[in-house]
Motif scaffolding. Structure first.
Motif, PDB file in Angstrom:
ATOM      1  N   ASP A 135      -5.091   2.422  -7.309  1.00 15.96           N
ATOM      2  CA  ASP A 135      -5.390   3.370  -6.232  1.00 15.96           C
ATOM      3  C   ASP A 135      -6.030   4.636  -6.789  1.00 15.96           C
ATOM      4  N   ARG A 136      -5.466   5.173  -7.886  1.00 18.80           N
ATOM      5  CA  ARG A 136      -6.013   6.400  -8.467  1.00 18.80           C
ATOM      6  C   ARG A 136      -7.433   6.177  -8.989  1.00 18.80           C
ATOM      7  N   PRO A 167       0.840  -1.204   0.000  1.00 18.17           N
ATOM      8  CA  PRO A 167       0.000   0.000   0.000  1.00 18.17           C
ATOM      9  C   PRO A 167       0.873   1.251   0.000  1.00 18.17           C
ATOM     10  N   ALA A 168       0.468   2.227  -0.810  1.00 18.36           N
ATOM     11  CA  ALA A 168       1.238   3.470  -0.912  1.00 18.36           C
ATOM     12  C   ALA A 168       0.396   4.689  -0.587  1.00 18.36           C
ATOM     13  N   SER A 169      -0.855   4.479  -0.196  1.00 19.10           N
ATOM     14  CA  SER A 169      -1.730   5.614   0.099  1.00 19.10           C
ATOM     15  C   SER A 169      -2.721   5.220   1.182  1.00 19.10           C
ATOM     16  N   GLY A 170      -3.319   6.221   1.799  1.00 19.92           N
ATOM     17  CA  GLY A 170      -4.263   5.970   2.872  1.00 19.92           C
ATOM     18  C   GLY A 170      -5.650   5.651   2.361  1.00 19.92           C
ATOM     19  N   ARG A 171      -6.590   5.622   3.267  1.00 20.16           N
ATOM     20  CA  ARG A 171      -7.969   5.295   2.940  1.00 20.16           C
ATOM     21  C   ARG A 171      -8.569   6.357   2.034  1.00 20.16           C
ATOM     22  N   ALA A 172      -9.316   5.903   1.035  1.00 20.07           N
ATOM     23  CA  ALA A 172     -10.009   6.816   0.115  1.00 20.07           C
ATOM     24  C   ALA A 172     -11.476   6.847   0.472  1.00 20.07           C
ATOM     25  N   GLN A 174      -9.626   0.838   1.196  1.00 19.32           N
ATOM     26  CA  GLN A 174      -8.364   0.768   1.921  1.00 19.32           C
ATOM     27  C   GLN A 174      -7.491  -0.294   1.285  1.00 19.32           C
ATOM     28  N   HIS A 175      -6.335   0.126   0.753  1.00 23.58           N
ATOM     29  CA  HIS A 175      -5.395  -0.806   0.148  1.00 23.58           C
ATOM     30  C   HIS A 175      -4.670  -1.571   1.258  1.00 23.58           C
ATOM     31  N   ALA A 235      -0.512   1.655  -8.020  1.00 29.82           N
ATOM     32  CA  ALA A 235      -0.728   3.101  -7.988  1.00 29.82           C
ATOM     33  C   ALA A 235      -1.854   3.501  -8.931  1.00 29.82           C
ATOM     34  N   ARG A 265      -9.872   6.141  -6.143  1.00 27.50           N
ATOM     35  CA  ARG A 265      -9.946   7.431  -5.472  1.00 27.50           C
ATOM     36  C   ARG A 265     -10.514   8.531  -6.365  1.00 27.50           C
TER      37      ARG A 265
END
Length: 253
Positions: free
Chosen positions: A112-113, A78-83, A130-131, A109, A116
């Motif tokens: 994730d985008r 995981p590279a980002s927080g909860r969306a 959530q990743h 990534a 989000r």
């Protein structure tokens, strides 16, 4: 039939079918209701629209992949927080079979985008994402070789012929051939095609069924099996339009 997912470090059986579809508007195209936590998505195996063959030469990358991968996987960290902050929390993982020629971090990534994006399922508090780096999860995206896709999907009684993706919640099996070569409806639009795959399956995880074209010239719902024919609609990978209107269509049995 109870479908069983196997491969890599997974051995999972799907949960019970849902009580109903979360977006059954009798008329119009209202924003979707939030699916009940007591109504998980259907475990019925399906070969989805975001799965049909595309012609070589309009692919998204120059990746070279194995036709028959080794069956070993790399999880994307995981590279980002909860969306998003409202609605149902969907924990999702991303794993790539070794030999796909793709970079796990780059693929994750992009996913994730997509999840989000304001045109996706986080709009109006329908869901948040959530990743995660491994089980437990509600959805796991697996990008695999054509041979492995046939093997895994074949365990559910599906003939993917080296060309198709398949899904059986919580597992989404993405044939790397499709991820790289796209489909005829999305020539030259790799991000949009990838968004269709992810948004369509996330909709199933949230309890939404397939939709049809709402009318000629209108954007196709993300839950439409677009590769099977657009029926006059315009190819579209997103759940909401730019104005925040839910893109819906008639329910498909």
């Amino acid at each position: 039939m109870l479908a069983v997912m196997y491969g890599g470090d997974l051995l999972r059986t799907p949960g019970p079918p849902p009580a109903g579809d979360g977006a059954d508007a009798a008329s119009g195209t209202p924003a979707p209701s939030r699916p009940s936590a007591s109504a998980p998505p259907s475990p019925r195996p399906k070969a989805d629209d975001d799965v049909r063959t595309g012609s070589p030469g309009h692919g998204s990358t120059g990746a070279t992949y194995l036709e028959h991968g080794p069956g070993t996987f790399t999880w994307a960290a995981p590279a980002s927080g909860r969306a998003g902050r409202g609605g149902k929390l969907v924990r999702y993982g991303v794993k790539l079979e070794d030999g796909t020629g793709l970079d796990a971090a780059a693929v994750a990534a992009e996913i994730d985008r997509i999840l989000r994006d304001d045109r996706g399922w986080t709009r109006q508090g329908v869901a948040s994402f959530q990743h995660v780096s491994g089980p437990p999860y509600d959805m796991v995206v697996q990008i695999v070789s054509p041979g492995t896709a046939d093997e895994l999907c074949g365990a559910w009684g599906l003939d993917t012929g080296g060309e198709l993706n398949c899904a059986n919640a919580p597992d989404l099996i993405v044939n790397v051939r499709r991820w790289v070569e796209l489909s005829d409806q999305y020539k030259g639009r790799p991000h949009d095609y990838h968004a269709l795959i992810i948004n369509h399956e996330a909709g199933h995880v949230l309890g939404y069924g397939h939709r049809g074209c709402p009318g000629p010239g209108k954007p196709a719902p993300a839950m439409m099996q677009q590769i099977k024919g657009l029926d006059g609609c315009v190819a579209n990978p997103w759940v909401y339009d730019e104005a925040g209107r839910f893109i819906d269509g008639p329910r498909v049995p």
